[in-house]
Design a protein around this motif. Structure first.
Motif, PDB file in Angstrom:
ATOM      1  N   SER A  20      46.547  49.825 -62.846  1.00 55.19           N
ATOM      2  CA  SER A  20      45.497  50.034 -61.855  1.00 55.19           C
ATOM      3  C   SER A  20      44.309  49.137 -62.142  1.00 55.19           C
ATOM      4  O   SER A  20      43.747  48.488 -61.257  1.00 55.19           O
ATOM      5  CB  SER A  20      45.052  51.496 -61.874  1.00 55.19           C
ATOM      6  N   GLY A  25      40.819  41.991 -58.865  1.00 54.65           N
ATOM      7  CA  GLY A  25      39.466  41.910 -59.411  1.00 54.65           C
ATOM      8  C   GLY A  25      39.409  41.075 -60.679  1.00 54.65           C
ATOM      9  O   GLY A  25      38.436  40.358 -60.925  1.00 54.65           O
ATOM     10  N   ASN A  26      40.438  41.154 -61.500  1.00 54.61           N
ATOM     11  CA  ASN A  26      40.430  40.404 -62.761  1.00 54.61           C
ATOM     12  C   ASN A  26      40.667  38.918 -62.523  1.00 54.61           C
ATOM     13  O   ASN A  26      40.074  38.082 -63.184  1.00 54.61           O
ATOM     14  CB  ASN A  26      41.548  40.891 -63.685  1.00 54.61           C
ATOM     15  N   TYR A 101      42.636  45.652 -49.347  1.00 56.68           N
ATOM     16  CA  TYR A 101      43.263  45.165 -50.583  1.00 56.68           C
ATOM     17  C   TYR A 101      44.726  44.796 -50.301  1.00 56.68           C
ATOM     18  O   TYR A 101      45.239  43.791 -50.788  1.00 56.68           O
ATOM     19  CB  TYR A 101      43.173  46.277 -51.617  1.00 56.68           C
ATOM     20  N   SER A 232      38.621  50.429 -62.298  1.00 54.30           N
ATOM     21  CA  SER A 232      39.024  51.475 -61.339  1.00 54.30           C
ATOM     22  C   SER A 232      38.311  52.801 -61.615  1.00 54.30           C
ATOM     23  O   SER A 232      38.923  53.860 -61.527  1.00 54.30           O
ATOM     24  CB  SER A 232      40.534  51.740 -61.385  1.00 54.30           C
ATOM     25  N   PHE A 235      36.000  55.911 -58.279  1.00 55.74           N
ATOM     26  CA  PHE A 235      36.564  56.202 -56.955  1.00 55.74           C
ATOM     27  C   PHE A 235      37.921  56.892 -57.045  1.00 55.74           C
ATOM     28  O   PHE A 235      38.876  56.519 -56.389  1.00 55.74           O
ATOM     29  CB  PHE A 235      36.574  54.995 -56.019  1.00 55.74           C
ATOM     30  N   SER A 335      47.734  52.727 -57.174  1.00 56.98           N
ATOM     31  CA  SER A 335      46.807  53.724 -57.722  1.00 56.98           C
ATOM     32  C   SER A 335      45.733  54.116 -56.725  1.00 56.98           C
ATOM     33  O   SER A 335      45.269  55.256 -56.710  1.00 56.98           O
ATOM     34  CB  SER A 335      46.156  53.192 -59.004  1.00 56.98           C
ATOM     35  N   ILE A 336      45.335  53.181 -55.890  1.00 59.64           N
ATOM     36  CA  ILE A 336      44.291  53.491 -54.900  1.00 59.64           C
ATOM     37  C   ILE A 336      44.836  54.531 -53.919  1.00 59.64           C
ATOM     38  O   ILE A 336      44.178  55.512 -53.593  1.00 59.64           O
ATOM     39  CB  ILE A 336      43.863  52.222 -54.111  1.00 59.64           C
TER      40      ILE A 336
END
Ligand code: LEU
Length: 498
Positions: A20, A25-26, A101, A232, A235, A335-336
């Motif tokens: 996740s 983002g990374n 996303y 993460s 949220f 995961s979101i």
């Protein structure tokens, strides 16, 4: 005793949590954020945010999920009445993120396919904007773009299929394969990048500290924003995942592993991206600062250009890079969406299959708006607002609720200590009850002020557009949280039993 789904082992949980955290983002956000905010000097606010907010909050969320064993809204209700709306707000934020996303992953899938023939040609920006995304103006949605729509449907089939299979057979099984694969593929890319001509100059540029920015509040906002998004936290994700942990599993150690794995990968991406940018700058005989880009353009225009210029194996590295993006994105997207799979099942007392069909289906349908000609603009605005006025802000409310209203830091510390090797000290409580609320609270306030004074995009977007797709979306998530908390739970025990 409720019959709750569980990960098969602690290792399975860590794979899922790391999966996740490590995401788009990374790879595409961190290097550019760091560079824009002082390069080497950015590591100071970044480390500060990681150690006083990121890891402490991760431990907190793991402890909440593990102790209260519910989705974010159910767990927070069990912490103390009145916490539920924060959980739904966080789920609302996750829903918004999921809708766009997924689209970036769809682009990555398309680009994997384009890599085989280097379809993007020499003018990669024009290819992205005009040929692939067919970007129109902000006045109308335009029509669907089939080149985005088709891979997007594929993304949803994969993600909903995995979620349908459940926590152990779906999420755990998939991340256990995808994350090691991602690390191997990505290492190959980074090693190749580091051995290219010009790589050292790229790294010099990346790490060269610009201390003049350090006092600027924006740099700190960027650091906190990056940490929250990237780990993460704030949220609903990590509360949900840890609610599936077997009862006797270490929490604190798992949080450190997850936090350091995520930052390690982030740094690796920084090395890889800047080495590659150094190579590109050397090829074109310009400075690294002239080729650096963030976000969408970095991944989908600059990288294709770099791939074009590689001395050999262009197609191979193209595929490796875009498959890496796809894998990193998929394990995060899973995961979101799981946050509200859990919430829906519990609130409405329905099966996982129903939650996936309706909740997942709805997300997939809403995500289609980003597969229109206006998709890129919508995505840019939605991403900016939900990050500025969602992600870290919901984390701030969560911390204040737990530490100040429910006064649950000490009990949660004892809970974490009772199952973990590492004992938590006063630093953990002070970080969460004093440092994070003060620093983050001030930043949020100042950020709000700045956004009210000057529009995002500096005039690139009409005010009405920002209002409709930025402010409304961010505030809508909060409103959704309040609305959901007014509804009764169907057949769930809201009290906490140890
Ligand atoms: N942590 C993920 C990333 O870095 C994003 C999150 C929304 C799951 O991309």
């Amino acid at each position: 005793m409720e019959n709750r789904a569980q990960f098969g082992s602690r290792a399975g949980f860590i794979f899922a949590a790391v999966g996740s955290a490590i995401g788009l983002g990374n790879i595409w956000r961190f290097p550019a954020v760091a560079y824009d905010n002082g390069g080497g000097a950015f590591f100071l606010p970044y480390l500060f945010a990681l150690l006083t907010a990121g890891i402490p909050l991760l431990i907190l969320e793991f402890a909440i999920g593990h102790k209260y064993r519910g989705s974010a809204p159910l767990s927070l209700t069990r912490v103390r009445k009145g916490g539920e709306w924060i959980g739904w707000w966080q789920i609302g934020i996750s829903f918004v993120i999921a809708t766009y996303y997924s689209v970036i992953i769809a682009w990555a899938l398309s680009y994997t396919y384009f890599s085989f023939n280097l379809n993007w040609g020499s003018d990669t920006t024009n290819f992205l904007i005009a040929d692939y995304l067919k970007v129109g103006d902000t006045a109308s949605m335009g029509s669907f773009v089939p080149g985005v729509l088709i891979p997007l449907i594929l993304v949803w089939v994969i993600v909903l299929g995995i979620l349908f299979a459940g926590v152990k057979k779906g999420i755990e099984a998939a991340t256990k394969i995808m994350i090691p694969l991602l690390v191997v593929l990505f290492l190959v890319i980074v090693i190749r990048a580091l051995t290219l001509d010009g790589a050292v100059e790229g790294l010099n540029q990346f790490f060269k500290p610009d201390w003049s920015t350090i006092a600027n509040g924006k740099v700190w906002v960027a650091a906190y924003g990056q940490i929250f998004f990237s780990l993460s936290i704030g949220f609903a994700i990590m509360i949900t995942y840890s609610s599936y942990l077997p009862k006797k599993s270490d929490i604190t150690n798992s949080a450190f592993i997850t936090g350091f794995a995520n930052s390690g990968f982030e740094l690796l991406a920084g090395f890889g991206v800047f080495a590659a940018l150094g190579f590109m700058a050397a090829q074109q005989g310009v400075g690294v600062n002239e080729v650096v880009q963030g976000g969408v353009l970095l991944a989908f225009s600059v990288f294709p250009t770099i791939i074009n210029e590689l001395p050999g194996f262009q197609q191979v590295f193209g595929v490796l890079f875009f498959v890496s993006l796809t894998l990193a994105g998929l394990t995060s997207l899973i995961s979101i969406v799981e946050t509200y799979m859990a919430g829906i099942q519990e609130k409405f007392n329905v099966s996982r299959a129903k939650a996936v069909t309706f909740g997942g289906g709805l997300t997939a349908i809403v995500s289609l708006v980003f597969a229109t000609q206006n998709g890129l603009n919508l995505l840019d605005v939605a991403d900016y607002f939900i990050n500025q006025f969602g992600v870290a802000m919901a984390g701030l409310f969560e911390v204040i609720f737990i530490a100040w209203f429910a006064k649950q830091l000490k009990p949660l510390q004892s809970h974490a200590d009772s199952v973990s090797d590492i004992r938590l000290g006063a630093w953990w409580r002070i970080s969460l009850s004093v440092i994070t609320p003060l620093v983050l609270g001030y930043m949020m306030f100042d950020n709000l002020r700045q956004n009210l004074v000057g529009d995002y995009g500096g005039g690139d977007y009409p005010r009405e557009f920002l209002f409709k797709y930025g402010w409304t979306v961010a505030l809508g998530a909060m409103f959704f949280g309040i609305l959901m908390s007014l509804k009764q739970w169907k057949g769930h025990d809201l009290s906490y039993k140890s």
